[in-house]
Scaffold this active site. Sequence first.
Site, PDB file in Angstrom:
ATOM      1  N   HIS A 169       0.893   5.069   1.535  1.00 41.45           N
ATOM      2  CA  HIS A 169       0.221   5.870   2.561  1.00 41.45           C
ATOM      3  C   HIS A 169       0.852   7.262   2.579  1.00 41.45           C
ATOM      4  O   HIS A 169       2.083   7.379   2.566  1.00 41.45           O
ATOM      5  CB  HIS A 169       0.376   5.185   3.925  1.00 41.45           C
ATOM      6  CG  HIS A 169      -0.318   5.920   5.018  1.00 41.45           C
ATOM      7  ND1 HIS A 169      -1.696   5.906   5.172  1.00 41.45           N
ATOM      8  CD2 HIS A 169       0.156   6.726   6.001  1.00 41.45           C
ATOM      9  CE1 HIS A 169      -2.025   6.656   6.209  1.00 41.45           C
ATOM     10  NE2 HIS A 169      -0.928   7.175   6.720  1.00 41.45           N
ATOM     11  N   ASN A 214       0.851  -1.187   0.000  1.00 43.33           N
ATOM     12  CA  ASN A 214       0.000   0.000   0.000  1.00 43.33           C
ATOM     13  C   ASN A 214       0.881   1.230   0.000  1.00 43.33           C
ATOM     14  O   ASN A 214       2.011   1.192   0.474  1.00 43.33           O
ATOM     15  CB  ASN A 214      -0.874  -0.002   1.267  1.00 43.33           C
ATOM     16  CG  ASN A 214      -1.780   1.223   1.354  1.00 43.33           C
ATOM     17  OD1 ASN A 214      -2.416   1.608   0.366  1.00 43.33           O
ATOM     18  ND2 ASN A 214      -1.839   1.851   2.527  1.00 43.33           N
TER      19      ASN A 214
HETATM   20  C1  GRF Z   1      -2.921   9.019  -2.232  1.00 39.00           C
HETATM   21  O1  GRF Z   1      -2.501  10.150  -1.538  1.00 39.00           O
HETATM   22  C2  GRF Z   1      -2.598   7.775  -1.456  1.00 39.00           C
HETATM   23  O2  GRF Z   1      -1.415   7.861  -0.722  1.00 39.00           O
HETATM   24  C3  GRF Z   1      -3.770   7.696  -0.499  1.00 39.00           C
HETATM   25  O3  GRF Z   1      -4.874   8.109  -1.274  1.00 39.00           O
HETATM   26  C4  GRF Z   1      -4.436   8.961  -2.333  1.00 39.00           C
HETATM   27  C5  GRF Z   1      -4.895   8.324  -3.603  1.00 39.00           C
HETATM   28  O4  GRF Z   1      -4.700   9.134  -4.715  1.00 39.00           O
HETATM   29  N1  GRF Z   1      -3.884   6.386   0.056  1.00 39.00           N
HETATM   30  P1  GRF Z   1      -4.861   8.530  -6.181  1.00 39.00           P
HETATM   31  O5  GRF Z   1      -6.229   7.856  -6.253  1.00 39.00           O
HETATM   32  O6  GRF Z   1      -3.753   7.540  -6.398  1.00 39.00           O
HETATM   33  O7  GRF Z   1      -4.786   9.705  -7.083  1.00 39.00           O
END
Ligand code: GRF
Length: 187
Positions: free
Chosen positions: A108, A106
């Site tokens: 984060h 994942n």
């Molecule tokens: C990102 O900031 C990711 O770290 C978090 O949610 C956001 C998703 O953005 N978990 P995207 O959908 O990849 O544009």
Amino acid sequence: MTAPVRVAVLISGRGSNMQSLASHQGEDYVIALVASDKPDAAGLAWAREQGLPVFAADAKALGKAAFEAALDDALREAGVERIALAGYMRLVSDGFVARWRDRIVNIHPSLLPKYKGLDTHARAIAAGDRTAGCTVHLVTEELDGGAILGQAEVPVEPGDTPDTLAARVLEAEHRLYPAVLKEFVRR
Ligand code: GRF
């Protein structure tokens, strides 16, 4: 040379990290499936335009167990070997984690172990942090608690709002995630 590792990207929203992962696919990994728990996730349109295989189902309507069972079927049909969560806003069940043990990562938007969970940028600003960033980690039963595989730092600038900081961190995410995934699929 070994074949590229088949990766599924799980999204719930706009999918900018999915786009970055897809644009870096090649001899290390290929995107074998884009999956979403929300059939109207904005990122799905892009995935379909690119001709990427897509699985989308309404997890809320189906319920978690039925959704994850359908997702599991789709992952296996697509020959998926690793899973990359990218803005996937649903907690995966312990059973799902166990079935895919050590094969789910994942991204984060904080420097873990700081700021697990939501509103990471607002919390970093409120704490007066001078640096923020993002982390790619293994997914375990503990939320945002698995082993850290890579991190990228960005400065917190004076006057930053959660949105301006999020935009700076997001650029770092787009660089970090493909680089870490390339390492991860070789393990
Ligand atoms: C990102 O900031 C990711 O770290 C978090 O949610 C956001 C998703 O953005 N978990 P995207 O959908 O990849 O544009």
